[in-house]
Write a protein that holds these residues in place. Sequence first.
Motif, short mmCIF file in Angstrom:
data_model
loop_
_atom_site.label_atom_id
_atom_site.label_comp_id
_atom_site.label_asym_id
_atom_site.label_seq_id
_atom_site.Cartn_x
_atom_site.Cartn_y
_atom_site.Cartn_z
N ARG A 1 -41.66 -33.29 -30.66
CA ARG A 1 -40.36 -33.09 -30.34
C ARG A 1 -39.40 -32.71 -31.37
O ARG A 1 -38.56 -31.98 -31.15
CB ARG A 1 -39.87 -34.68 -29.68
CG ARG A 1 -40.53 -34.90 -28.65
CD ARG A 1 -40.35 -36.14 -27.85
NE ARG A 1 -40.44 -37.36 -28.59
CZ ARG A 1 -39.29 -38.06 -29.05
NH1 ARG A 1 -38.08 -37.88 -28.43
NH2 ARG A 1 -39.38 -39.03 -29.98
N GLU B 1 -48.64 -41.08 -30.98
CA GLU B 1 -46.92 -41.16 -30.79
C GLU B 1 -46.47 -40.31 -31.99
O GLU B 1 -45.34 -39.88 -31.88
CB GLU B 1 -46.75 -42.74 -31.13
CG GLU B 1 -45.23 -42.93 -31.17
CD GLU B 1 -45.04 -44.56 -31.23
OE1 GLU B 1 -43.78 -44.77 -31.83
OE2 GLU B 1 -46.00 -45.45 -31.08
N ASP C 1 -46.47 -36.73 -31.03
CA ASP C 1 -45.48 -36.57 -29.91
C ASP C 1 -44.10 -36.47 -30.63
O ASP C 1 -43.27 -35.64 -30.31
CB ASP C 1 -45.39 -37.64 -28.89
CG ASP C 1 -44.48 -37.29 -27.65
OD1 ASP C 1 -44.32 -36.50 -27.16
OD2 ASP C 1 -43.68 -38.26 -27.44
N HIS C 2 -44.06 -37.42 -31.38
CA HIS C 2 -42.61 -37.39 -32.17
C HIS C 2 -42.41 -35.86 -32.97
O HIS C 2 -41.31 -35.47 -32.93
CB HIS C 2 -42.50 -38.53 -33.36
CG HIS C 2 -41.26 -38.74 -33.91
ND1 HIS C 2 -39.98 -39.20 -33.27
CD2 HIS C 2 -40.77 -38.61 -35.13
CE1 HIS C 2 -39.20 -39.21 -33.84
NE2 HIS C 2 -39.63 -39.00 -35.06
#
Length: 139
Positions: free
Chosen positions: A54, A47, A50-51
Amino acid sequence: MHDNSESLEAYSTQLSDEYQTVSQFKHDYKHIMASLSHFADKQDNNELKDHLNRFNQYSKTQLQTPAFDHYKDIKNIHVHYLRSLLIKAINQSQGTNTTITIHCPDEIFEIPMEEFDFLRIIGNWLSNANQVELDKQKN
């Protein structure tokens, strides 16, 4: 005319200062992001990875400064009439889909010739270069 000259000089100084600030932040920001990404890769937290990915992609779109890149070395030109002419040319080129980038790594404090002759030469050179680029786009 004197007020316009002072305004343009203040504008070009402000633009140069702002460019320096953004350029320094952009450089530092890339290092910080690389460090955080490396940290996230070492951790087993998808997570977080991914954060960060992005956010990194989002940041790339926000920190793109192609307009500033054209003004990069304008800070080294201390001859106000030359600086003003170049800023005007860069601004005009952005509206015509052509590119003018100033490369001036050394500081310029004076031009060793008559100011008006020099402005005519540089002005004609910029106009001719712009016309060549516009002609290329038509073909």
